[in-house]
Design an enzyme around this catalytic site. Sequence first.
Site, PDB file in Angstrom:
ATOM      1  CB  CYS A  96       3.520  12.835  -9.836  1.00 30.33           C
ATOM      2  SG  CYS A  96       1.815  13.318  -9.996  1.00 30.33           S
ATOM      3  CE  LYS A 112      -1.839  15.204   0.620  1.00 30.62           C
ATOM      4  NZ  LYS A 112      -1.208  15.831  -0.556  1.00 30.62           N
ATOM      5  CG  ASN A 113      -3.416  18.881  -0.513  1.00 26.98           C
ATOM      6  OD1 ASN A 113      -2.374  18.275  -0.271  1.00 26.98           O
ATOM      7  ND2 ASN A 113      -4.322  18.442  -1.362  1.00 26.98           N
ATOM      8  CG  ASP A 148      -7.161  16.040  -4.403  1.00 26.39           C
ATOM      9  OD1 ASP A 148      -6.676  16.941  -3.691  1.00 26.39           O
ATOM     10  OD2 ASP A 148      -6.712  15.754  -5.534  1.00 26.39           O
ATOM     11  NE  ARG A 174       0.152  17.614 -10.160  1.00 29.63           N
ATOM     12  CZ  ARG A 174       0.139  17.059  -8.930  1.00 29.63           C
ATOM     13  NH1 ARG A 174       0.326  15.770  -8.814  1.00 29.63           N
ATOM     14  NH2 ARG A 174      -0.026  17.811  -7.857  1.00 29.63           N
ATOM     15  NE  ARG A 185       3.215  11.671  -1.037  1.00 25.63           N
ATOM     16  CZ  ARG A 185       3.608  12.247  -2.166  1.00 25.63           C
ATOM     17  NH1 ARG A 185       3.903  11.516  -3.218  1.00 25.63           N
ATOM     18  NH2 ARG A 185       3.710  13.553  -2.254  1.00 25.63           N
TER      19      ARG A 185
END
Length: 422
Positions: free
Chosen positions: A118, A22-23, A308, A123, A400
């Site tokens: 968030c 994803k990233n 993560d 952030r 997500r």
Amino acid sequence: MDSIIVTGNGPLKGQIPIAGAKNACLTLMPATLLSDEPLTLTNAPRLSDIKTMSALLESLGAEVSQLQDGKVLVMSSHALSSHVADYDIVRKMRASILVLGPMLARDGHAVVSLPGGCAIGARPVDLHLRALEAMGAELELKEGYVHAKAPNGLKGGTVDFPLVSVGATENALMAATLAKGTTVLKNAAREPEIVDLADCLRRMGAQIEGDGTGTITIQGVDRLGGATHPVVADRIELGTYMLAPAICGGEVECLGGRINLVGAFCEKLDAAGIDVSETDKGIKVSRKNGRVKSVDVTTEPFPGFPTDLQAQMMALMCTADGTSVLEEKIFENRFMHAPELMRMGAHIDVHGGTATVTGVERLKGAPVMATDLRASVSLILAGLAAEGETIVNRVYHLDRGYESVEEKLGNVGARIERVSGQ
Ligand code: EPZ
């Protein structure tokens, strides 16, 4: 809102395919703005964040088509019809800020909403802005938007990051490919997603050296062409699924995984008594009988232990024999999974950026709430090992970043099902 019900069902056995990262995909997609020729990404993950980035690129006038059920993305941006990244989209996904550098580099102007904070922290994006200013960008903050201009184009400069930022490195790297002259990024992020982006940009004709180290040097070029690029495997999905057999026993092979993507994480699994070995198809993880040993973890930029995977590792430590200390050094509020794990009988003491976990023999299933992407999957992992039923609510967070979790885990013997909400 959908929920996922997990019932502890003993050891797992089988193979789990790991999707594209994803990233990586969220920074590769904006790279299409750097060229008027098509950019094709293969091995793309099928996730809601990818759909959000597609919508953002289309709102700027790019074309995005999905082939092979979303595993292939074909993008092109001949001429942008808008240079405004709207708050409505940006607030839903912070990675939207990654259109700023490419748009500015290509057309000399861009208006991008500040993402706002968030769940896991404030952030800020000051490092993104500082990097672009070092390349000659004129920036003005107005009503929550960054108005960026470079009427004569960006020029090469030296950017010395005071702290490691993945996104700021990515924004600066993309912008520098079209800047006039040489750009040097110091204290740059070294994540595999940075190397994957640099590989893709080189395929498009960029001149980049040093990606994967702390210093990246970019020689600007006049234009970039199209390319076809395979998205690198998702090391966070990989680490997440490696923890499934670790937490409830059995043996699982994560297809497409490579040890070099998760080095520091594997060292911790080894110390916890988990067997990890690289096969020609991926990474095999197994846990024989006996309890996992507790280990201490401190999150750091790559190649350190990834933030993560902190929530997921905490779930494992909740069932370990002993006490482990987890230090979250990257984000200021990334322990929201702790109170939910405590509802399942975990013993966790949180003080600021440190969580002390005293393992218990068995967690107990309970209804719990997902609060952010990685917290939600740590609750799924805990549910795999818990006695009884765990209901994880608000799984839109999960969608997500994880493709069809219930299918991937169900295929290796987990009792897991999705219940659609109202
Ligand atoms: C990327 O976020 C990832 N997201 C995050 O993954 C990941 O946790 C993070 O890198 C760290 O590895 C994507 O790639 C889309 P940072 P990013 O800039 O780039 C501070 C997930 O779960 N900072 O490396 O936003 C920041 O507050 C997500 O997939 C500034 O102070 O992270 C944080 O404390 C969550 N100013 C630290 O740096 C800035 O301008 C690291 O943030 C930028 C960042």
